[in-house]
Design a protein around this motif. Structure first.
Motif, PDB file in Angstrom:
ATOM      1  N   VAL A 117      36.864  83.172 -34.806  1.00  0.00           N
ATOM      2  CA  VAL A 117      36.916  84.448 -34.253  1.00  0.00           C
ATOM      3  C   VAL A 117      37.957  84.334 -32.859  1.00  0.00           C
ATOM      4  O   VAL A 117      37.880  83.466 -32.245  1.00  0.00           O
ATOM      5  CB  VAL A 117      35.669  84.393 -32.896  1.00  0.00           C
ATOM      6  CG1 VAL A 117      35.717  85.938 -32.822  1.00  0.00           C
ATOM      7  CG2 VAL A 117      34.142  84.401 -34.682  1.00  0.00           C
ATOM      8  N   LEU A 118      38.687  85.458 -33.065  1.00  0.00           N
ATOM      9  CA  LEU A 118      39.731  85.206 -32.136  1.00  0.00           C
ATOM     10  C   LEU A 118      39.766  86.650 -31.873  1.00  0.00           C
ATOM     11  O   LEU A 118      39.944  88.163 -32.024  1.00  0.00           O
ATOM     12  CB  LEU A 118      41.124  85.908 -32.641  1.00  0.00           C
ATOM     13  CG  LEU A 118      41.315  84.514 -33.408  1.00  0.00           C
ATOM     14  CD1 LEU A 118      42.669  84.574 -34.795  1.00  0.00           C
ATOM     15  CD2 LEU A 118      41.825  83.530 -31.987  1.00  0.00           C
ATOM     16  N   MET A 119      38.892  86.723 -30.401  1.00  0.00           N
ATOM     17  CA  MET A 119      39.069  88.399 -29.656  1.00  0.00           C
ATOM     18  C   MET A 119      39.697  89.334 -28.685  1.00  0.00           C
ATOM     19  O   MET A 119      41.096  88.202 -28.183  1.00  0.00           O
ATOM     20  CB  MET A 119      38.148  87.443 -28.339  1.00  0.00           C
ATOM     21  CG  MET A 119      36.017  86.193 -28.935  1.00  0.00           C
ATOM     22  SD  MET A 119      34.844  88.190 -29.576  1.00  0.00           S
ATOM     23  CE  MET A 119      33.705  87.439 -29.258  1.00  0.00           C
ATOM     24  N   ASP A 120      39.746  90.467 -28.456  1.00  0.00           N
ATOM     25  CA  ASP A 120      40.323  90.983 -28.198  1.00  0.00           C
ATOM     26  C   ASP A 120      39.561  91.373 -26.662  1.00  0.00           C
ATOM     27  O   ASP A 120      38.544  90.996 -26.038  1.00  0.00           O
ATOM     28  CB  ASP A 120      40.646  92.327 -28.439  1.00  0.00           C
ATOM     29  CG  ASP A 120      41.922  93.120 -27.986  1.00  0.00           C
ATOM     30  OD1 ASP A 120      42.201  92.981 -27.275  1.00  0.00           O
ATOM     31  OD2 ASP A 120      42.154  93.907 -28.990  1.00  0.00           O
ATOM     32  N   SER A 121      40.279  92.471 -25.904  1.00  0.00           N
ATOM     33  CA  SER A 121      39.511  92.939 -24.707  1.00  0.00           C
ATOM     34  C   SER A 121      39.022  91.900 -23.121  1.00  0.00           C
ATOM     35  O   SER A 121      38.446  92.114 -22.295  1.00  0.00           O
ATOM     36  CB  SER A 121      37.922  94.442 -25.056  1.00  0.00           C
ATOM     37  OG  SER A 121      37.317  92.772 -24.955  1.00  0.00           O
TER      38      SER A 121
END
Length: 478
Positions: free
Chosen positions: A315-319
């Motif tokens: 999982v590679l998040m944003d925000s």
């Protein structure tokens, strides 16, 4: 390209899978830093998400997808600060001047905001009590409040085989925790019309972009410690007012979280996480962490499904910078209200493979060619604590502290990693992170990544993930 065998699985059997080497992992960091200001820091930015989707698919991950969440992009198109006719160098305080309803333009008007300067020092309650800040431009010193010594005091294990700790380094504080929110709350309650923050504990730069602080409705600018002293000299010489201009807009933009799976023999799932967005070029934060996740995805994709006891979820998040809306949606979808048989039973997060930084005698940023002090925050069972320590020592991760997350959380109010909301949702964590001084600065460029540790960190966490996958899920948490 040269690859290294990572060794054997946790059950002692040999394994033919090979871990990408330092050069390969660094090439991914290079690619990501080319997408400067990526993710929600650029309006409707798809570059890093598309790159990572291609990488996951190339490794053979399954159910590769993007989860979108509504976030925003903040930008200033004009900012000025003048005192007594003197122009003052500065940077806008990102996410300040938040308007009612959040999104939309903001402006101090064609003539800017001209008001008295009110110096409140460190901005404590007693500092505000002795002045009238109503309608004024508050001048305050921003302080960082989490020195390295505090982490060492809480740590239960510290790997420093060469005795490389310099006591003079221990009071250097990273910019993650600061007095900003508390001072601004007092300033707005006192009726201040704007503010100038002096980066009193920082090196000679005003190019800082800390994470989002909600509800700062007045305009603000950052100045360096040297410039702050100059401002106070101007005040002492009789200048009493300043003109502050800030214009820009906040617009909605989607945050994009990239997800992919390697199915195991069972549906219990180990989540492996970082974030792909950045404030600037973001070599350390967090191209380096993202590249570590890619290295682990590459490695474990070579392991047959029959040899993976648990499913692995990458999982590679944003925000990360704009309010963690992507993280909130992810937790709701995959942890709080999951659909389907997969159950996330552990989280591994990797962030910031960094060179050590200090403030030099001249006030400038001083970089050392050695790893920044780093913590592994965890709340796992004693056997896994031992696994962490063995992985750190076996793979030579010097200057690494193991810290009990459940003891630190009440002191800080959050877990200081990208997995805070995952942790708060009840998932046990093993999270690697460092906090170099330049973390939020334009200075976080490719050269700040501590390249010699890229592959060793990946190999250490491959060992940790092997043990997480082999351990019964109900025995993972402390």
């Amino acid at each position: 390209m040269t690859m290294r065998n990572s060794g054997s699985a946790s059950d002692g059997t040999s394994r033919s899978a090979i871990m990408p080497d330092n050069e390969t992992i660094f090439s991914w960091v290079e690619d990501l830093t080319a997408f400067s200001g990526r993710g929600t820091q650029t309006v409707d930015d798809r570059r890093s998400a598309d790159y990572l989707l291609d990488a996951f698919r190339g490794f053979g991950l399954t159910d590769v997808q993007v989860q979108e969440a509504e976030s925003f992009h903040w930008s200033a198109v004009r900012s000025e600060l003048t005192v007594g006719g003197t122009s003052i160098p500065h940077s806008p305080v990102v996410f300040s001047f938040e308007t009612e309803g959040g999104n939309g333009p903001f402006s101090t008007g064609p003539d800017g905001l001209t008001a008295p300067i009110v110096d409140v020092g460190d901005g404590e309650e007693e500092d505000f009590a002795r002045v009238d800040a109503k309608g004024g431009i508050v001048l305050f010193d921003l302080r960082f409040v989490l020195p390295r010594s505090a982490l060492l005091a809480v740590g239960e294990f510290f790997y420093d085989p060469h005795g490389g700790v310099d006591p003079a380094d221990m009071e250097t504080a990273n910019p993650y925790l600061s007095t900003y929110a508390a001072v601004l709350e007092r300033a707005m309650a006192a009726g201040a019309a704007g503010f100038v923050g002096v980066l009193a504990d920082y090196f000679d730069s005003h190019d800082i972009r800390p994470e989002y602080t909600e509800g700062v409705t007045v305009p603000g600018l950052w100045v360096t410690r040297t410039t702050g002293a100059r401002l106070r000299d101007l005040l002492a010489s009789g200048a009493t007012t300043a003109t502050l201009r800030l214009e820009g807009e906040r617009v909605p933009t989607p945050a994009r979280t990239v997800i992919g799976y390697l199915p195991g023999r069972g549906t219990d799932t180990v989540m492996i996480q970082s974030h792909h967005d950045s404030a600037w070029a973001g070599g350390v934060e967090d191209a380096s962490g993202t590249a570590e996740v890619l290295a682990l995805a590459s490695y474990f994709s070579q392991v047959p499904q029959a040899e993976r006891p648990k499913t692995l979820m990458f999982v590679l998040m944003d925000s990360h910078w704009t309010g963690y809306q992507a993280h909130e949606k992810f937790v709701d979808t995959f942890i709080t209200h999951p659909v389907g048989p997969r159950r996330i039973v552990a989280n591994v997060t990797l962030e910031h493979i960094a060179k050590q930084a200090e403030i030099g005698p001249d006030g400038r940023l001083q970089i050392h060619d050695r790893p920044e002090y780093r913590g592994i925050f965890e709340n796992v069972s004693p056997p896994l604590k031992t696994v962490i320590e063995n992985a750190v020592t076996t793979h030579g991760l010097e200057r690494t502290i193991r810290l009990p997350a459940d003891k630190l959380f009440p002191l800080v109010g959050e877990l200081p990693t990208d997995a805070d909301l995952v942790y708060q949702a009840g998932v046990p964590v093993i999270n690697l992170i460092s906090g170099p001084l330049y973390l939020y600065d334009r200075a976080d460029t490719l050269d700040k990544v501590y390249k010699p540790d890229l592959a060793p960190v990946a190999r250490a966490f491959a060992d940790i993930i092997d043990h997480l996958a082999a351990m019964p899920s109900d025995r993972i948490r402390a």
